[in-house]
Design a protein around this motif. Structure first.
Motif, PDB file in Angstrom:
ATOM      1  N   HIS A  84       0.846  -1.207   0.000  1.00 23.85           N
ATOM      2  CA  HIS A  84       0.000   0.000   0.000  1.00 23.85           C
ATOM      3  C   HIS A  84       0.875   1.247   0.000  1.00 23.85           C
ATOM      4  CE1 HIS A  84      -3.465   2.537   0.598  1.00 23.85           C
ATOM      5  NE2 HIS A  84      -2.804   3.157   1.551  1.00 23.85           N
ATOM      6  N   HIS A  86       1.326   5.348  -2.159  1.00 16.12           N
ATOM      7  CA  HIS A  86       0.720   6.316  -3.088  1.00 16.12           C
ATOM      8  C   HIS A  86       1.803   6.990  -3.916  1.00 16.12           C
ATOM      9  CE1 HIS A  86      -3.289   6.484  -0.954  1.00 16.12           C
ATOM     10  NE2 HIS A  86      -2.534   5.974   0.002  1.00 16.12           N
ATOM     11  N   HIS A 239      -8.893   1.950   1.404  1.00 20.57           N
ATOM     12  CA  HIS A 239      -8.581   2.186   2.817  1.00 20.57           C
ATOM     13  C   HIS A 239      -9.795   1.780   3.657  1.00 20.57           C
ATOM     14  CE1 HIS A 239      -6.086   5.138   0.596  1.00 20.57           C
ATOM     15  NE2 HIS A 239      -5.220   4.990   1.561  1.00 20.57           N
TER      16      HIS A 239
HETATM   17 ZN   LIG Z   1      -3.054   5.177   1.908  1.00 18.81          ZN
END
Ligand SMILES: [Zn+2]
Length: 435
Positions: A84, A86, A239
């Motif tokens: 996970h 970004h 999320h």
């Molecule tokens: Zn995140």
């Protein structure tokens, strides 16, 4: 801030062998077990690689038909898997003074807006992917932005580097600023086009990417669920239950749902290829459901500490747990740094995280949870040669600590606590050197 840029290494030889201290797992280590039969450690062995795949391991030096790379005295691990992270948030890493919801508004959304520009998306993807490799991460489950071009840039960048990458365009059609909202029809069209062009191409997979429940209308969530039902090979990332104010907001937005997780469950988003980030504030029923569905929680310790989100209950988790950086909420792409933070999170809960459970969650455990155990996460014959070579110690403090270690767990735990990307000596992706 500058990252290592791609160097032009020699093309990989067809057959080559790597010497070092080989460490991987043959099963999931039991919680709290320091002496674990699941650990496979072959000190000073040779790993044999042919056409980008591992074909064997042995104690004796291979014959002259193999090109030899001698990393004696260094630690060889499978490339890390960050489940996970970004891409567009590198520039907001280390932003001061907020919790999740105002952090999104103040820092993250403005940064993500810039990715509407294809040139910015391409440049962002290049820097991000090189930074992952420079941290010893060879596979990742990545959030792009709402812009189709940001997912395209990540897929193309990963393809050029031979990396195993799972990503998708972010779905968000409400509670986000102008320039960061899509709508159901356009979002569906963009997803279908990206799936057709990139899903299952080489080492790429598409993930239906719901930012989180508050930024999608019920209609968009239903569309996302329909995409997953239509093709069981698609991943899903989102999320869930990261922060208490967020959980309360979701309860107000979706009064018909039993819980935050139930918002996703109702539309078919909780399945065995679902990667749910955080999961700190799940209740007992939600935890059982995640386990029953075969989904996983991506635990993001550095982000949870930095944003003050809470302490994840790892020891009692009935579901698969993988390890993730969650940059830019997290403060380092380095998974060893995140392992160190994960230990501290468990310490605050009165629990003890072994180096084995932490390392397993960043390698074999993540691979199995992603149903990619045949390809990544280990040093077994048949797996891709995604490998990292690490210095056991960098600098005099770590060197003294390493020299004092009496047994393997003590040594690896000290490494995990003190190491970061500066310990990385080399990184290979499908047998080809990238760092
Ligand atoms: Zn995140």
């Amino acid at each position: 801030m500058s990252f290592t840029t791609q160097k032009n290494f020699e093309p990989a030889p067809r057959r080559w062998a790597l010497r070092g201290d080989l460490l991987d797992f043959t099963a999931a280590p039991a919680w709290g077990e320091v002496a674990s039969a699941a650990v496979r450690f072959d000190r000073d062995h040779w790993l044999l690689i042919e056409d980008g795949r591992i074909v064997g391991r042995q104690a004796h030096e291979p014959d002259a038909s193999w090109v030899r790379k001698d990393h004696a005295g260094q630690l060889v691990l499978p490339g890390f898997i960050d489940t996970h992270v970004h891409c567009p948030q590198l520039e907001v890493i280390g932003s001061y003074g907020t919790e999740l919801l105002d952090w999104l508004e103040r820092y993250t959304f403005p940064s993500e807006c810039a990715f509407a520009d294809p040139a910015r998306s391409r440049a962002g993807a290049e820097v991000f992917l090189d930074a992952l490799l420079a941290s010893g991460t060879t596979a990742a489950v990545v959030f792009a932005t709402v812009h189709k071009v940001s997912a395209e840039a990540l897929f193309q960048g990963a393809m050029a580097r031979g990396m195993r990458l799972i990503t998708g365009k972010v779905l968000m059609d409400r509670h986000a600023p102008d320039g960061l909202r899509d709508d159901v029809t356009r979002a569906e069209r963009d997803c279908v086009d990206l799936i057709q062009r990139f899903h299952c191409q080489g080492r790429l997979s598409y993930a239906v990417t719901v930012r989180f429940a508050p930024t999608s209308t019920p209609e968009q969530l239903a569309m996302a669920g329909a995409l997953c039902r239509a093709d069981a090979s698609l991943y899903m990332q989102t999320h869930v239950a990261e922060n208490r104010a967020e959980v309360e907001w979701v309860a107000r937005l979706f009064p018909e749902a039993r819980s935050y997780l139930d918002v996703y469950e109702r539309v078919g988003l909780v399945h065995e290829r679902a990667v749910l980030a955080h999961g700190i504030w799940l209740d007992a029923q939600d935890k059982v459901l995640i386990a029953e569905r075969g989904a996983q929680v991506a635990h993001c310790p550095s982000s949870n500490l930095f944003l003050g989100s809470g302490l994840f209950d790892w020891s009692a988790a009935p579901f698969n747990v993988s390890l993730a950086s969650d940059v830019g909420g997290g403060t380092s792409l380095s998974l060893p740094r995140n392992m160190g933070d994960a230990y501290k999170v468990q310490a605050l809960r009165g629990q003890r995280l072994t180096a084995w459970t932490a390392l397993h969650a960043a390698t074999r455990g993540a691979a199995e949870a992603l149903q990619l155990g045949h390809e990544i996460g280990g040093l077994s014959a048949g797996q891709a040669a995604d490998l990292c070579v690490w210095d056991w110690a960098q600098g005099p403090v770590a060197a003294a600590r390493d020299a004092a270690a009496r047994e393997l767990h003590e040594r690896v735990f000290a490494w995990m606590t003190l190491a970061d990307e500066r310990n990385l000596a080399a990184c290979y992706v499908a047998g080809r050197q990238r760092v």
